[in-house]
Enzyme design. Sequence first.
Site, PDB file in Angstrom:
ATOM      1  N   TYR A  52      -6.839  16.004  -9.194  1.00  0.00           N
ATOM      2  CA  TYR A  52      -6.165  14.967  -9.981  1.00  0.00           C
ATOM      3  C   TYR A  52      -5.123  15.611 -10.896  1.00  0.00           C
ATOM      4  O   TYR A  52      -3.952  15.185 -10.925  1.00  0.00           O
ATOM      5  CB  TYR A  52      -7.168  14.171 -10.819  1.00  0.00           C
TER       6      TYR A  52
ATOM      7  N   ASN B 146       3.704   3.552 -10.745  1.00  0.00           N
ATOM      8  CA  ASN B 146       2.475   3.480 -11.528  1.00  0.00           C
ATOM      9  C   ASN B 146       1.222   3.611 -10.673  1.00  0.00           C
ATOM     10  O   ASN B 146       0.181   4.054 -11.169  1.00  0.00           O
ATOM     11  CB  ASN B 146       2.447   2.144 -12.287  1.00  0.00           C
TER      12      ASN B 146
ATOM     13  N   THR C 188      -8.944  -0.205 -18.836  1.00  0.00           N
ATOM     14  CA  THR C 188      -8.447  -0.300 -17.461  1.00  0.00           C
ATOM     15  C   THR C 188      -9.585   0.063 -16.503  1.00  0.00           C
ATOM     16  O   THR C 188     -10.694   0.392 -16.923  1.00  0.00           O
ATOM     17  CB  THR C 188      -7.263   0.655 -17.217  1.00  0.00           C
TER      18      THR C 188
ATOM     19  N   ASP D 156       0.873  -1.171   0.000  1.00  0.00           N
ATOM     20  CA  ASP D 156       0.000   0.000   0.000  1.00  0.00           C
ATOM     21  C   ASP D 156       0.909   1.218   0.000  1.00  0.00           C
ATOM     22  O   ASP D 156       1.563   1.507   1.000  1.00  0.00           O
ATOM     23  CB  ASP D 156      -0.898  -0.013   1.243  1.00  0.00           C
ATOM     24  N   VAL D 157       0.984   1.909  -1.124  1.00  0.00           N
ATOM     25  CA  VAL D 157       1.950   3.012  -1.241  1.00  0.00           C
ATOM     26  C   VAL D 157       1.624   4.178  -0.323  1.00  0.00           C
ATOM     27  O   VAL D 157       2.471   5.053  -0.103  1.00  0.00           O
ATOM     28  CB  VAL D 157       2.084   3.506  -2.701  1.00  0.00           C
TER      29      VAL D 157
END
Length: 252
Positions: A148, A82, A184, A55-56
Amino acid sequence: MMNVLITGASSGFGEAMARRFVKEGHRVIAAARRCDRLLALQADLGPALLPVVLDVTDKASIKAMLAGLPAEWTPVDVLVNNAGLALGVAPAQKALLSDWETMIDTNVRGLVTLTHALLPGMVARGRGTIVNIGSTAGETPYPGGNVYGATKAFVEQFTRNLRADLVGAGVRATNVAPGLCGGTEFSQVRLHGDAAAAAKVYEGTTPLSADDIAESVYWVASLPPHVNVNQLELMPVCQGYGPFSLVRQPAG
């Protein structure tokens, strides 16, 4: 043979990149939260892929993942940051603060934390490649892009500043910035699971694919070590730049 660490490797861009690097004979550390998907990917690709739960957004998770890597899977030669997401398309004044916080934690804090952990070793060895997955949203604003787009602008500027610090160190840094990309989970996640609305995003288009992005990242990482691609922006031919918006008030 390179050791390649890819975050967000359980689906989409990350899965496609893992497949591309393994196909070319490299070892891939596939990192993501969804262990079941990683194990399925390992079953498909074999021992050249090492699944690791990560979990980044959690510093302890990053530390534990790196500490648990087998000796033969270190050092990391290529880091692909990524893992990332967009949440919501509402204008800023109506957006959820929790969505903003999640995007910042993942797209910014997670990326810099993992980079900070691996960069000193790359510099000490005099080699390494960091590929950050940005977005055309980091350059071109649009309604609903707000935080974002801001996180991806950070990714672009952070990558360029890495280049400034790494001159002569033998370590490369690249920002890969895709435009419209289908196939995706990106839009479905952004629209909070609304599959019908996500499908409409791509109606009547031929968008980029995850394989297109994987090919681009592989190309960047496989160039001769003296070549650094600073920025790589990709769009499908059905996408382009639009005019500035202008609101006209009625006379009188």
